[in-house]
Every structure is written in structure tokens, then in C-alpha cells.
Design an enzyme around this catalytic site. Structure first.
Site, short mmCIF file in Angstrom:
data_model
loop_
_atom_site.label_atom_id
_atom_site.label_comp_id
_atom_site.label_asym_id
_atom_site.label_seq_id
_atom_site.Cartn_x
_atom_site.Cartn_y
_atom_site.Cartn_z
NE ARG A 1 179.98 10.29 18.71
CZ ARG A 1 179.43 9.16 18.39
NH1 ARG A 1 178.36 8.74 19.02
NH2 ARG A 1 179.95 8.42 17.44
CG HIS B 1 181.76 4.22 14.00
ND1 HIS B 1 181.56 3.42 12.91
CD2 HIS B 1 180.54 4.69 14.36
CE1 HIS B 1 180.28 3.41 12.60
NE2 HIS B 1 179.64 4.18 13.46
CD GLU C 1 180.48 5.23 20.00
OE1 GLU C 1 180.84 5.97 19.09
OE2 GLU C 1 179.43 4.57 19.97
#
Ligand code: ADP
Length: 398
Positions: A91, A180, A384
């Protein structure tokens, strides 16, 4: 095929090993206090007791090695060697204006992550440390970067440019990026799949409501608009962030409270939002409990939060010339029945009809409107890590 997903923060590192055969979590865990005395790794394998390792982690390099050791541990491990890990997905917060897609990490990708340290000063350096630690520990392994800003790159210039001289975009990349993004991409895509929304009926608004909250409008999964901006400060009122504010407030507080600009920004990011309005907490469970006991400030914080969410939904319905589905996700979106009902009470005019039973469901995939509702409303828990793992396979292994 197993994918290791890494989310590296400045002093922490979260990981999940996902088995792509059934998209299940084989193991997950968290390294805390990296670079600080008392570092600890907590490793969780479904159906087993937590494995806690207290060992020094001066840098992310040692943290990754401990994660790999735990994953291969004779008793608590889930793989025999790192060869069983097909690729690693990272990420990454900010890709600046140049990155429009997830990408395999090479020197160019690392240069870009470095170039945009100023746009993600807390996260990008930590993300890069996580990447370099993995490259070090597993030479030759495919590493993929999945950026929080990618989803927002779908916006058109009229949506992403601020009303300021574009020379600041040209010079510094100042624009609205949105955050996000991985969650909005995942949840809007899952809304289309779960709701079986046909082509031409895929105007989706996703409300990601958690400690940080943001909202997006997308058509067929392509972002039209999203509420966070250059940084995650813009948009909804959040746990401790103010959301949208007249920039002149900054100047006013600098002058009248004798603060520096950095101090005011710290107030807007960390000492504002529902925590400040209520004076009680940033946690919505505490706010409801206080409001029920008659605390007016807590009730005001909840009202202000819901009002702002409803205003954005209305704006996004206009931006897309309609809306087919509204989906709630994030800790509040998935669990807070009161907030959901209060937000949706603004949309009688759109023909939203709630199912009186399903509206009370928590934390599960469910459609909460009746079959004759003109706009369908869903709860879809975000994931996620799974979204990053899927992107890692798509970009790195196919
Ligand atoms: P983050 O943005 O840190 O990922 P989450 O999406 O996990 O945060 O959301 C955390 C927030 O969710 C908590 O602060 C709390 O306000 C809210 N929350 C969690 N469970 C409930 C619940 N049962 N009822 C109301 N709010 C809840």
C-alpha cells in the site's frame, strides 16, 4: 498462489498473507514500535492462538525479517519457504500526478514515491522503507505498489483542479487526489457485482465512514469525484479532522491565536472533527452513548457529521445526473445504524425506501432498501488488503 500484502507506517507494519485460491487470509499481523524500544510482532493465524514476538526492530528491515520468520515458523507458520509467496503488494499513499495505475516496483516507481514525499510526508517515506525491506529480504520477488491516490486519477480536470491559478498544479502538482482509493475502488466494484447493476445503471456513491471518512462518486467503477483533496483533510467532518473549511480560518487563527501555520494545520487534522465538536470522543459509540444521556454537544457532533455526508451525496447525485446505488462501508458505515438512517432520511426525494429489518444489519454485505426503492442502498464491508492482493496479481503476475 499466495500474495503478501504490506502496509508500512512510520513505526508500524501491518501484513496479510492471502491465499488467492479462495481469497482467504492465511495469516496476518502487525509489527509495532519499529525504531522505538519495546518493538513487538503479533502474528495471527485463523483457528490458532496469537503468536507474539518481542524482539528489537530498529528499522523496517528487521521487522520484515521477523514477519517472514513468523510466516515460516515451524509451529505458527503457514508456508515452508518464501518461494510459496508469489508476489508482494504494497500500500502506497501518494503517487502524485504521474501515477495513474498500480505498478510493478522498479527504480522509476521508487523515484516517483520519493519525489512525492512532500505530498505524503508521513506515509510515503514509510511505504518506501517497507518496499526496500522486502526487496532486501526476498531478492527477485515481484513487488507491486497500489496507490491510495490511483482511484482519484479517474477524475476530469474540472473535478480535480482547485479554483486557483493552474501554475500551482504545473509547478507542484497541487490538485485534488482523493484517498481511501483502494477502498473506493473495491467497494464500488463489489457494489456493481453484488447488486448485479447492469451497464448504464452503474452510478455508485460510496460512503467510506471510519476514523477518516471520505465519499466517492463513480460510474462503471471510474471515479467522477471524491471528497478528499491534496491531503486527507478535505471533505467530510471526520473523527479528528475538520473536513472542508474556508482557508481564511487558517490566517485568522494564525493572527488571533498566535499560532504558526503548522500548528493550525495540526489543530485541523488532529484536534477537530466530531472529537472537538462533542468534546467527548472521536469514537461514534461514545458519541451515541453521550447523546443518549443528554449531552447536547455529542448530539450536535453526530448531526453535523450526518448533515455533511448527506450534502455530499446530494452533490454527487447532481454531479452524475443521478445515482443508482449508495453503499456504506468503513467502521461507521458498516456498523452505525443510527448514522445510516439519519443520512438516508435526506433522500426521500430520490425515492430511497429502506427495508425496516435489513437497515439494522451490521458488518455484512446486504442490500438495505426494498425492491421498489428507486435508489438501491447497500452495506459492503471494505477489504483493502484483498483489493491490493487482486491488483498485485493483475499487474504483477499476469
Ligand atoms: P479507520 O479509518 O482507522 O480504518 P475504521 O474504518 O475501523 O477506522 O472505523 C473506526 C470507527 O468506526 C470507530 O472510531 C467508531 O467510531 C466506528 N465504529 C466501529 N464500530 C461501531 C459500532 N458498532 N457503532 C458505531 N460506530 C462504530
Amino acid at each position: 498462489m499466495k500474495i503478501l500484502v504490506i502496509n508500512a507506517g512510520s513505526s508500524s507494519l501491518k501484513y496479510q498473507l492471502i491465499d488467492m485460491a479462495d481469497e482467504s487470509v492465511a495469516a496476518k499481523g502487525l509489527c509495532e514500535r519499529i525504531g522505538i524500544a519495546g518493538s513487538v510482532l503479533t502474528h495471527k493465524v485463523p483457528g490458532k492462538e496469537d503468536y507474539v514476538v518481542e524482539a528489537p526492530m530498529p528499522t523496517h528491515k528487521e521487522a520484515i525479517q521477523l514477519v517472514l520468520d513468523a510466516l515460516m515458523d515451524a509451529e505458527h507458520g503457514v508456508v515452508k519457504s518464501v518461494d510459496e509467496i508469489s508476489a508482494v503488494g504494497h500500500r502506497v499513499l501518494h503517487g502524485g500526478p504521474e501515477i495513474t495505475e498500480s505498478c510493478v516496483i522498479d527504480e522509476h516507481a521508487k523515484d516517483i514515491i520519493r519525489k512525492y514525499f512532500p505530498l505524503g510526508p508521513l506515509h510515503n517515506p514509510a511505504n518506501l522503507m517497507g518496499i526496500e525491506a522486502c526487496e532486501n529480504a526476498m531478492p527477485g520477488k515481484t513487488n507491486v505498489a497500489v496507490f491510495d491516490t490511483t482511484f482519484g486519477m479517474g477524475m476530469e480536470p474540472y473535478a480535480y483542479l482547485y479554483g486557483i491559478d493552474p501554475k500551482y498544479f504545473d509547478k507542484y502538482g497541487i490538485r485534488r487526489y482523493g484517498f481511501h482509493g483502494t477502498s473506493h475502488m473495491f467497494v464500488s466494484g463489489e457494489t456493481i457485482k453484488f447488486g448485479e447493476l447492469p451497464e448504464g445503471k452503474q452510478k455508485v456513491i460510496v460512503c467510506h465512514l471510519g476514523n477518516g471518512s471520505s465519499i466517492s462518486a463513480s460510474i462503471g467503477g471510474k471515479c467522477q469525484d471524491t471528497s478528499m483533496g491534496l491531503t486527507p483533510l478535505e471533505g467530510l467532518i471526520m473523527g479528528t479532522r475538520s473536513g472542508d473549511i474556508d482557508a481564511s480560518v487558517v490566517q485568522f487563527l494564525v493572527k488571533h491565536e498566535n499560532m504558526t501555520v503548522d500548528e493550525v494545520l495540526n489543530v485541523l487534522n488532529k484536534k477537530s472533527g466530531v472529537a472537538a465538536i462533542s468534546g467527548v470522543s472521536s469514537d461514534f459509540r461514545d458519541l451515541h452513548a453521550a447523546a443518549e444521556e443528554g449531552n447536547k454537544a455529542a448530539a450536535l457532533a453526530l448531526d453535523s457529521f450526518c448533515y455533511r455526508v448527506a450534502k455530499y451525496i446530494g452533490a454527487y447525485a447532481a454531479a452524475m445526473d443521478g445515482v443508482d446505488a449508495i453503499t456504506f462501508t468503513g467502521g461507521i458505515g458498516e456498523n452505525d445504524i443510527g448514522v445510516r438512517k439519519q443520512v438516508l432520511s435526506h433522500f426521500d426525494y430520490l425515492g430511497v425506501k429502506l427495508d425496516p429489518e435489513k437497515v439494522n444489519v451490521r458488518g455484512q454485505r446486504v442490500e438495505i432498501t426494498t425492491p421498489d426503492s428507486k435508489v438501491r442502498v447497500f452495506i459492503i464491508p471494505t477489504n483493502e488488503e484483498l483489493a491490493i492482493a487482486r491488483e498485485t496479481v493483475r499487474v504483477g503476475l499476469s
